[in-house]
Design a protein around this motif. Structure first.
Motif, mmCIF file in Angstrom:
data_model
loop_
_atom_site.group_PDB
_atom_site.id
_atom_site.type_symbol
_atom_site.label_atom_id
_atom_site.label_comp_id
_atom_site.label_asym_id
_atom_site.label_seq_id
_atom_site.Cartn_x
_atom_site.Cartn_y
_atom_site.Cartn_z
ATOM 1 N N ASP A 279 0.844 -1.008 0.113
ATOM 2 C CA ASP A 279 -0.328 -0.326 -0.237
ATOM 3 C C ASP A 279 0.578 1.209 0.353
ATOM 4 O OD1 ASP A 279 -2.475 1.310 -0.403
ATOM 5 O OD2 ASP A 279 -2.046 1.956 1.679
ATOM 6 N N GLU A 280 1.560 1.277 0.662
ATOM 7 C CA GLU A 280 2.351 2.475 0.658
ATOM 8 C C GLU A 280 3.372 2.575 -0.385
ATOM 9 O OE1 GLU A 280 5.098 2.670 4.565
ATOM 10 O OE2 GLU A 280 4.955 0.558 4.186
ATOM 11 N N VAL A 281 3.648 1.585 -1.566
ATOM 12 C CA VAL A 281 4.330 1.760 -2.854
ATOM 13 C C VAL A 281 3.136 2.190 -3.766
ATOM 14 C CG1 VAL A 281 5.009 0.233 -5.422
ATOM 15 C CG2 VAL A 281 6.364 -0.452 -2.311
ATOM 16 N N ARG A 282 2.310 1.288 -3.623
ATOM 17 C CA ARG A 282 1.312 2.092 -4.204
ATOM 18 C C ARG A 282 0.695 3.822 -4.049
ATOM 19 N NH1 ARG A 282 -3.528 4.362 -3.937
ATOM 20 N NH2 ARG A 282 -3.688 3.964 -1.644
ATOM 21 N N THR A 283 0.613 3.807 -3.000
ATOM 22 C CA THR A 283 0.379 5.742 -2.403
ATOM 23 C C THR A 283 1.685 6.755 -3.515
ATOM 24 O OG1 THR A 283 -0.701 5.445 0.212
ATOM 25 C CG2 THR A 283 0.442 7.186 -0.949
ATOM 26 N N LYS A 284 2.476 6.095 -3.296
ATOM 27 C CA LYS A 284 3.777 6.637 -3.910
ATOM 28 C C LYS A 284 4.050 6.661 -5.112
ATOM 29 C CE LYS A 284 6.109 8.042 -0.133
ATOM 30 N NZ LYS A 284 6.258 9.743 0.232
ATOM 31 N N ILE A 285 3.345 5.771 -6.547
ATOM 32 C CA ILE A 285 3.065 5.786 -7.478
ATOM 33 C C ILE A 285 1.880 6.549 -7.860
ATOM 34 C CG2 ILE A 285 2.101 4.403 -9.526
ATOM 35 C CD1 ILE A 285 3.816 2.157 -8.099
ATOM 36 N N ALA A 286 0.731 6.278 -6.531
ATOM 37 C CA ALA A 286 -0.791 7.156 -7.133
ATOM 38 C C ALA A 286 0.360 8.690 -6.782
ATOM 39 C CB ALA A 286 -1.708 7.148 -6.160
ATOM 40 N N GLU A 287 0.511 9.197 -6.426
ATOM 41 C CA GLU A 287 1.072 10.678 -5.911
ATOM 42 C C GLU A 287 1.879 10.919 -6.932
ATOM 43 O OE1 GLU A 287 3.468 11.060 -2.094
ATOM 44 O OE2 GLU A 287 1.926 10.727 -0.853
ATOM 45 N N VAL A 289 1.480 10.239 -10.247
ATOM 46 C CA VAL A 289 0.650 9.969 -11.602
ATOM 47 C C VAL A 289 -0.727 11.565 -11.138
ATOM 48 C CG1 VAL A 289 -1.897 8.930 -12.597
ATOM 49 C CG2 VAL A 289 0.962 8.088 -12.007
ATOM 50 N N ALA A 290 -0.674 11.682 -10.203
ATOM 51 C CA ALA A 290 -1.823 12.369 -9.589
ATOM 52 C C ALA A 290 -1.429 14.081 -10.159
ATOM 53 C CB ALA A 290 -2.103 12.709 -8.371
ATOM 54 N N LYS A 291 -0.205 14.213 -9.680
ATOM 55 C CA LYS A 291 0.407 15.482 -9.885
ATOM 56 C C LYS A 291 1.380 15.391 -11.316
ATOM 57 C CE LYS A 291 5.285 14.980 -7.590
ATOM 58 N NZ LYS A 291 5.951 15.396 -6.271
ATOM 59 N N LYS A 292 1.079 14.524 -11.770
ATOM 60 C CA LYS A 292 2.103 14.056 -13.058
ATOM 61 C C LYS A 292 3.309 14.611 -13.052
ATOM 62 C CE LYS A 292 -2.136 14.853 -16.248
ATOM 63 N NZ LYS A 292 -2.588 15.535 -17.543
#
Length: 357
Positions: A279-287, A289-292
């Motif tokens: 989940d911690e890895v996913r959170t960093k990847i999502a960040e 992506v979100a800010k491109k």
């Protein structure tokens, strides 16, 4: 040498080339049907040479045993060395689909092993091409020929090699003061074979558990080889990162088929970054992506030079690792990259962006 063995040798010499071609055809067939690294570790093939053949039939116990060389079943020999016992079982089933099996001359030494014997466990099949394969024009010269195929695990193969050197087939042959040591080695190898199979089953069960959790949205699972593999296969945020990277000019390639540790880099990077769950890895990847993350493009631009291809090739795991690096503070990111380098050109571009961006 006896007249009997010399006559048989002359008969074998006349057809030795055909047997050699038969061995090569069988090896090619097995390599085409079986999957290296999944079904087997190695395939060995040999055609018995003339001297070995004559020495075999000249043994006292073989005198007058063979009326014709066609009765000798191991002139063409192949060995399939598998990783685990269940792999060997699966390969044996496939052999039954590929060949006509001579059941009378085929043996399972696993079942034949007496309590006072040890170590030499494998399955031996005497095979011939079935009618449909023998009917092919290129196989016409092999009609009536038989091959012996041995199937064993790596550890069974290890013992067979040691057994050949020690030449002890049962406990009565072993010098008394060595007997306990020989039995211990044999038992350890058999136990290790069983334990490897048990571990394989446990890994499969663990993957099933991880998949259920990931499908249910529960990513609070430890980072390891299996969980990272499933995450990279299924995660939607990582797919969004892939799309973002491809728009920039990255080319996402599958893991190299011969890569021994395709996820080692991302697992080590996540660990050094203080992450312990998927989940911690996913959170960093999502960040990212979100800010491109603009530095994703900057890294590509720093990497690109006139003499380089138009796209920067990385795997999904490599891209996830890059996202982790870009998601942490610059000093930590630089430390991560210096401790766990990327390829030389990407390494140089990434450090340039981190230090000067």
């Amino acid at each position: 040498m006896s007249e009997y063995s010399q006559n048989l040798r002359a008969s074998y010499e006349a057809v030795w080339g055909t047997y050699q071609q038969f061995t090569e055809r069988n090896e090619a067939l097995l390599r085409d049907i079986l999957v290296e690294g999944e079904d087997y570790y190695a395939i060995e093939a040999r055609t018995k040479d003339l001297d070995s053949f004559e020495a075999k039939v000249d043994l006292p116990e073989k005198e007058q045993k063979y009326k014709d060389i066609a009765e000798v079943t191991d002139l063409s020999g192949l060995r399939i060395i598998c990783y685990l016992d269940e792999d060997a079982t699966r390969v044996c089933e496939q052999l039954g689909e590929l060949y006509d099996i001579d059941q009378e001359h085929s043996v399972n030494k696993n079942e034949q092993l007496d309590p006072d014997q040890f170590g030499y466990r494998s399955r031996h099949f005497v095979v011939a091409f079935p009618a449909d394969r023998a009917a092919l024009k290129e196989n016409a010269r092999f009609v009536g020929l038989r091959a012996e195929i041995q199937v064993r695990t790596i550890l069974q193969h290890a013992w067979a090699a040691i057994d050949w050197k020690l030449r002890y087939k049962n406990s009565a042959e072993v010098p008394q003061h060595l007997r306990r040591r020989v039995f211990r080695v044999s038992a350890l190898l058999e136990l290790a074979d069983d334990e490897f199979s048990s571990l394989s089953v446990s890994v499969a069960h663990l993957r099933d558990e991880y998949e259920r959790k990931v499908d249910a949205g529960d990513l609070s699972i430890a980072i390891d080889r299996e969980s990272i593999d499933i995450f990279i296969e299924k995660d939607v945020d990582l797919e969004a990162l892939v799309a973002l990277a491809e728009d920039i000019g990255y080319s996402i390639a599958p893991n190299h088929p011969n890569a021994r540790d395709p996820y080692g880099g991302v697992i080590s990077t996540a660990s050094l970054a203080g992450m312990s769950t998927i989940d911690e890895v996913r959170t960093k990847i999502a960040e990212v992506v979100a800010k491109k993350e603009p530095r994703l493009r900057q890294v590509f631009e720093a990497w690109r030079e006139p003499d380089r291809p138009p796209r920067l090739v990385v795997s999904k795991a490599g891209l996830a690792r890059l996202a982790i690096v870009l998601s942490v503070e610059v000093p930590q990111a630089v430390a991560l990259v210096e401790k766990l380098p990327f390829g030389p050109k990407l390494q140089s571009a990434l450090l340039d962006v981190l230090r000067n961006g």
